[in-house]
Design a protein around this motif. Structure first.
Motif, PDB file in Angstrom:
ATOM      1  N   THR A   1     -30.893  17.846   4.628  1.00 41.73           N
ATOM      2  CA  THR A   1     -30.498  16.442   4.458  1.00 41.73           C
ATOM      3  C   THR A   1     -31.068  15.538   5.552  1.00 41.73           C
ATOM      4  N   GLU A   2     -31.390  16.101   6.704  1.00 39.44           N
ATOM      5  CA  GLU A   2     -31.919  15.300   7.814  1.00 39.44           C
ATOM      6  C   GLU A   2     -33.334  14.819   7.483  1.00 39.44           C
ATOM      7  N   PRO A   3     -33.648  13.562   7.791  1.00 40.94           N
ATOM      8  CA  PRO A   3     -34.978  13.038   7.474  1.00 40.94           C
ATOM      9  C   PRO A   3     -36.092  13.537   8.397  1.00 40.94           C
TER      10      PRO A   3
ATOM     11  N   VAL B   1     -38.342   6.101   8.955  1.00 38.91           N
ATOM     12  CA  VAL B   1     -37.392   6.453   7.910  1.00 38.91           C
ATOM     13  C   VAL B   1     -36.746   5.203   7.329  1.00 38.91           C
TER      14      VAL B   1
ATOM     15  N   LYS C   1     -39.448  13.180   6.548  1.00 39.91           N
ATOM     16  CA  LYS C   1     -39.272  13.311   5.095  1.00 39.91           C
ATOM     17  C   LYS C   1     -40.332  14.248   4.506  1.00 39.91           C
TER      18      LYS C   1
ATOM     19  N   LYS D   1     -29.621  13.397  11.877  1.00 41.92           N
ATOM     20  CA  LYS D   1     -30.912  12.721  11.725  1.00 41.92           C
ATOM     21  C   LYS D   1     -32.074  13.681  11.948  1.00 41.92           C
TER      22      LYS D   1
END
Length: 194
Positions: free
Chosen positions: A71-73, A193, A166, A104
């Protein structure tokens, strides 16, 4: 004169020894070209499972980097070995970054040696590692593919870290790097991001 040269050479060797670990292998001469009738080379692996016995992270090779199922970018991959002094020295810094950028940043340590799960768990606990560490069968293939993607030799120096935003390649580091430099790049990556 010879004493000065010897001291200078020894100092340089020691200095280089602390910047990264790696083994140099004798490179074989280039393979002869294949004829059209010879079988094509096997397909390169493109999907990898990074795991530690409790959790699994998949990494699928893309045109611009990897698609990670996290889930972290921002993802920081750290290829390391337990016997490597610079790799061990960077652990507190990576743990600090993981804590500071929780939600994050996902730090993923990828072990490039063979260790039992019990031995790795002792290493993780003994070094205060708070980030994901993979000790999976795919680790070496993942390391080789990643090095190839970045035009690095198969027997690259460690620690070898790669920052992705990402899933897209952002920056890489070879050898020990100051935490402040990595943090500056993380901040820059997080800015992309938004």
């Amino acid at each position: 004169m010879n004493t000065k040269r010897l001291l200078l050479t020894a100092s340089l060797a020691i200095l280089l020894g602390f910047t990264g670990c790696g083994e140099k292998k004798n490179e074989q001469s280039a393979a002869p070209a294949r004829s059209k009738t010879e079988a094509a080379a096997p397909q390169k692996k493109e999907s990898f499972l990074l795991g530690n016995g409790k959790e699994t992270i998949s990494a699928k090779l893309t045109e611009k980097g990897y698609d990670f199922n996290v889930t972290e970018p921002v993802v920081l991959i750290d290829f390391f070995a337990t016997w490597c002094p610079p790799c061990r020295a960077e652990i507190p810094h990576l743990a600090d970054l993981q804590k500071r950028y929780e939600g994050k940043l996902k730090v993923i340590g990828v072990l490039i040696e063979t260790k039992s799960t019990a031995a790795m768990n002792r290493f993780i606990e003994g070094h205060g590692i708070n980030y994901f560490v993979s000790n999976a069968p795919d680790n070496i293939d993942f390391a080789t593919t990643t090095a190839d993607m970045l035009h690095q030799p198969k027997n690259f120096s460690i620690p070898f870290m790669i920052l992705f935003v990402k899933g897209k390649y952002f920056r890489h580091y070879i050898g020990m790097v100051p935490e402040e430099m990595i943090e500056s790049d993380i901040k820059e990556a997080l800015g992309e991001v938004k």
